[in-house]
Design an enzyme around this catalytic site. Structure first.
Site, mmCIF file in Angstrom:
data_model
loop_
_atom_site.group_PDB
_atom_site.id
_atom_site.type_symbol
_atom_site.label_atom_id
_atom_site.label_comp_id
_atom_site.label_asym_id
_atom_site.label_seq_id
_atom_site.Cartn_x
_atom_site.Cartn_y
_atom_site.Cartn_z
ATOM 1 N N ILE A 152 0.853 -1.197 0.000
ATOM 2 C CA ILE A 152 0.000 0.000 0.000
ATOM 3 C C ILE A 152 0.891 1.250 0.000
ATOM 4 O O ILE A 152 0.600 2.234 -0.686
ATOM 5 C CB ILE A 152 -0.945 -0.023 1.214
ATOM 6 C CG1 ILE A 152 -1.958 -1.180 1.061
ATOM 7 C CG2 ILE A 152 -1.667 1.308 1.365
ATOM 8 C CD1 ILE A 152 -2.891 -1.366 2.243
ATOM 9 N N VAL A 195 11.476 -0.132 13.169
ATOM 10 C CA VAL A 195 10.806 0.768 14.117
ATOM 11 C C VAL A 195 10.828 0.255 15.556
ATOM 12 O O VAL A 195 10.401 0.959 16.472
ATOM 13 C CB VAL A 195 9.344 1.070 13.704
ATOM 14 C CG1 VAL A 195 9.300 1.915 12.455
ATOM 15 C CG2 VAL A 195 8.537 -0.213 13.545
ATOM 16 N N ILE A 197 2.986 0.474 8.370
ATOM 17 C CA ILE A 197 3.733 -0.617 9.004
ATOM 18 C C ILE A 197 2.825 -1.392 9.948
ATOM 19 O O ILE A 197 2.089 -0.783 10.732
ATOM 20 C CB ILE A 197 4.907 -0.019 9.811
ATOM 21 C CG1 ILE A 197 5.967 0.519 8.853
ATOM 22 C CG2 ILE A 197 5.497 -1.027 10.771
ATOM 23 C CD1 ILE A 197 7.061 1.294 9.548
ATOM 24 N N TYR A 227 -8.475 -11.875 12.265
ATOM 25 C CA TYR A 227 -7.704 -10.621 12.318
ATOM 26 C C TYR A 227 -7.187 -10.388 13.751
ATOM 27 O O TYR A 227 -6.139 -9.791 13.961
ATOM 28 C CB TYR A 227 -8.561 -9.448 11.819
ATOM 29 C CG TYR A 227 -7.755 -8.246 11.401
ATOM 30 C CD1 TYR A 227 -6.797 -8.326 10.392
ATOM 31 C CD2 TYR A 227 -7.945 -7.011 12.008
ATOM 32 C CE1 TYR A 227 -6.044 -7.226 10.005
ATOM 33 C CE2 TYR A 227 -7.223 -5.892 11.625
ATOM 34 C CZ TYR A 227 -6.273 -6.010 10.632
ATOM 35 O OH TYR A 227 -5.542 -4.902 10.257
ATOM 36 N N LYS A 231 -5.108 -2.220 15.757
ATOM 37 C CA LYS A 231 -5.616 -1.129 14.900
ATOM 38 C C LYS A 231 -6.539 -0.200 15.685
ATOM 39 O O LYS A 231 -6.570 1.011 15.431
ATOM 40 C CB LYS A 231 -6.338 -1.696 13.676
ATOM 41 C CG LYS A 231 -5.414 -2.394 12.667
ATOM 42 C CD LYS A 231 -4.328 -1.489 12.125
ATOM 43 C CE LYS A 231 -3.590 -2.109 10.956
ATOM 44 N NZ LYS A 231 -2.390 -1.351 10.573
ATOM 45 N N THR A 238 -1.441 -8.160 -0.184
ATOM 46 C CA THR A 238 -0.051 -7.742 0.039
ATOM 47 C C THR A 238 0.645 -8.822 0.870
ATOM 48 O O THR A 238 0.013 -9.761 1.351
ATOM 49 C CB THR A 238 -0.003 -6.420 0.829
ATOM 50 O OG1 THR A 238 -0.582 -6.660 2.123
ATOM 51 C CG2 THR A 238 -0.749 -5.298 0.140
HETATM 52 P P1 NAP Z 1 3.226 -4.858 3.259
HETATM 53 O O1 NAP Z 1 3.498 -4.523 1.856
HETATM 54 O O2 NAP Z 1 3.691 -6.207 3.754
HETATM 55 O O3 NAP Z 1 3.780 -3.694 4.191
HETATM 56 C C1 NAP Z 1 3.966 -3.866 5.598
HETATM 57 C C2 NAP Z 1 5.238 -3.147 5.930
HETATM 58 O O4 NAP Z 1 5.480 -3.133 7.350
HETATM 59 C C3 NAP Z 1 6.456 -3.825 5.300
HETATM 60 O O5 NAP Z 1 7.201 -2.883 4.563
HETATM 61 C C4 NAP Z 1 7.201 -4.326 6.504
HETATM 62 O O6 NAP Z 1 8.582 -4.443 6.312
HETATM 63 C C5 NAP Z 1 6.883 -3.237 7.501
HETATM 64 N N1 NAP Z 1 7.334 -3.635 8.842
HETATM 65 C C6 NAP Z 1 6.993 -4.712 9.568
HETATM 66 N N2 NAP Z 1 7.705 -4.741 10.708
HETATM 67 C C7 NAP Z 1 8.509 -3.627 10.691
HETATM 68 C C8 NAP Z 1 9.463 -3.081 11.582
HETATM 69 N N3 NAP Z 1 9.767 -3.674 12.763
HETATM 70 N N4 NAP Z 1 10.090 -1.916 11.244
HETATM 71 C C9 NAP Z 1 9.804 -1.307 10.087
HETATM 72 N N5 NAP Z 1 8.916 -1.777 9.187
HETATM 73 C C10 NAP Z 1 8.273 -2.931 9.503
HETATM 74 O O7 NAP Z 1 1.654 -4.837 3.572
HETATM 75 P P2 NAP Z 1 0.527 -3.710 3.434
HETATM 76 O O8 NAP Z 1 -0.739 -4.464 3.398
HETATM 77 O O9 NAP Z 1 0.858 -2.752 2.371
HETATM 78 O O10 NAP Z 1 0.588 -2.990 4.854
HETATM 79 C C11 NAP Z 1 0.744 -1.594 5.040
HETATM 80 C C12 NAP Z 1 -0.217 -1.116 6.118
HETATM 81 O O11 NAP Z 1 -1.548 -1.189 5.598
HETATM 82 C C13 NAP Z 1 -0.224 -1.932 7.390
HETATM 83 O O12 NAP Z 1 -0.380 -1.067 8.503
HETATM 84 C C14 NAP Z 1 -1.460 -2.788 7.240
HETATM 85 O O13 NAP Z 1 -1.988 -3.237 8.473
HETATM 86 C C15 NAP Z 1 -2.365 -1.788 6.571
HETATM 87 N N6 NAP Z 1 -3.565 -2.318 5.915
HETATM 88 C C16 NAP Z 1 -3.472 -3.343 5.020
HETATM 89 C C17 NAP Z 1 -4.606 -3.831 4.419
HETATM 90 C C18 NAP Z 1 -4.535 -4.970 3.446
HETATM 91 O O14 NAP Z 1 -5.563 -5.610 3.202
HETATM 92 N N7 NAP Z 1 -3.400 -5.253 2.863
HETATM 93 C C19 NAP Z 1 -5.850 -3.255 4.714
HETATM 94 C C20 NAP Z 1 -5.923 -2.209 5.612
HETATM 95 C C21 NAP Z 1 -4.776 -1.740 6.223
HETATM 96 P P3 NAP Z 1 9.163 -5.962 6.244
HETATM 97 O O15 NAP Z 1 8.520 -6.609 5.068
HETATM 98 O O16 NAP Z 1 10.600 -5.744 6.147
HETATM 99 O O17 NAP Z 1 8.795 -6.641 7.528
#
Ligand code: NAP
Length: 260
Positions: A20, A65, A92, A155, A162, A193
């Site tokens: 995202i 982080v 994140i 979840y 969240k 993702t």
């Molecule tokens: P994503 O591409 O896997 O991104 C998640 C990111 O969090 C990755 O870059 C990951 O890095 C990073 N992260 C995890 N632990 C970390 C740490 N200790 N320090 C720094 N970075 C860290 O997945 P995404 O779905 O785009 O997620 C982005 C946000 O959107 C999240 O908050 C997620 O909950 C939210 N979201 C997602 C959805 C969905 O359906 N996908 C819906 C609503 C909200 P690493 O890969 O290196 O661990």
């Protein structure tokens, strides 16, 4: 002239081109923002660097982080490269796969604390460290999900995290509002993702979402990017402490007829 011409910012959470954060980065860059990117570890650097370079990023730095020293080093680097910043995007989250499967009741203490630290406290830690660099009119943005408000099977601890993240948005918005700094969240519909792949049953959830949402489709990282652009631009200058749903209307629905 782009909506974000002359704005500088940091974006945390690009893991690959399905993230995202990548959808958001592309939209902000398209409108003129200069962006710095972060990664966790060398393996991720190999994936993030080429993407960041596509957008001419002047800053690509490590930041886990969970470590205050890495956050502090990131802010030092940010100040050297940008001086002040106008945008901070936090995309994140993390929970152990074991916690995203079955009843919430089985959540472990260690799993709970880890999810809260990475997915919730990190926003406060980053904002605290970035505060001296935030320019008046700056916008801070994080990502949340409907599971904060309603029970979504599997979840689990991430829903609780969240909910705490959404409360953090309101408290941070209250603290920073007097400096004309805004803090908001986007509650995105399910998107396939890396992080989402850890949630048991996610594919089925993704499918049924498109059947139930009023717009009868899933959302894309481009949809989230465009909403983020609005929240990061002066077009939303009087909006702070809010959760904006970018979910094809899913959250307004009650029980589906099959469930009622
Ligand atoms: P994503 O591409 O896997 O991104 C998640 C990111 O969090 C990755 O870059 C990951 O890095 C990073 N992260 C995890 N632990 C970390 C740490 N200790 N320090 C720094 N970075 C860290 O997945 P995404 O779905 O785009 O997620 C982005 C946000 O959107 C999240 O908050 C997620 O909950 C939210 N979201 C997602 C959805 C969905 O359906 N996908 C819906 C609503 C909200 P690493 O890969 O290196 O661990």
């Amino acid at each position: 002239m782009g909506l974000l011409e002359g704005k500088r910012g940091l974006i945390l959470g690009v893991a690959n081109d399905h993230s995202i954060a990548w959808g958001i980065a592309q939209a902000l860059h398209r409108e003129g923002a200069q962006l710095g990117f972060t990664y966790v570890g060398e393996a991720l650097e190999r994936r993030v660097r080429p993407l960041a370079e596509q957008l001419g990023a002047p800053l690509i730095a490590p930041c886990d982080v969970n470590h205050d020293a890495e956050i502090a080093a990131l802010m030092t680097r940010t100040q050297e490269v940008f001086g002040q910043i106008d945008l901070l995007v936090h995309a994140i989250a993390f929970a152990n796969k074991d916690e995203l499967n079955g009843p919430y009741l089985r959540t472990t203490r260690a799993g709970f604390l880890l999810a809260m630290e990475v997915s919730v406290y990190s926003l406060t830690a980053l904002v605290k460290a970035a505060e001296p660099l935030l320019a008046p009119g700056a916008a801070i943005l994080t990502l949340t999900y409907h599971g904060a408000q309603k029970v979504i099977p599997n979840y689990n601890v991430m829903g609780v995290a969240k909910a705490a993240l959404e409360a953090s948005v309101r408290y941070l918005a209250a603290d920073l509002g007097p400096r004309e700094i805004r803090v908001n969240a986007i509650s995105a519909g399910p998107i396939r993702t890396l992080a989402a792949s850890g949630i048991a049953g996610f594919r089925a959830l993704h499918r049924s979402f498109a059947e139930q949402a009023p717009l009868r489709r899933n959302v894309t990282i481009e949809d989230v990017g465009n909403a983020a652009l609005w929240l990061c631009s002066d077009l939303s200058r009087s909006v702070t402490g809010e959760i904006l749903y970018v979910d094809a209307g899913f959250n307004i629905m009650g029980l589906s007829s099959a469930e009622s």
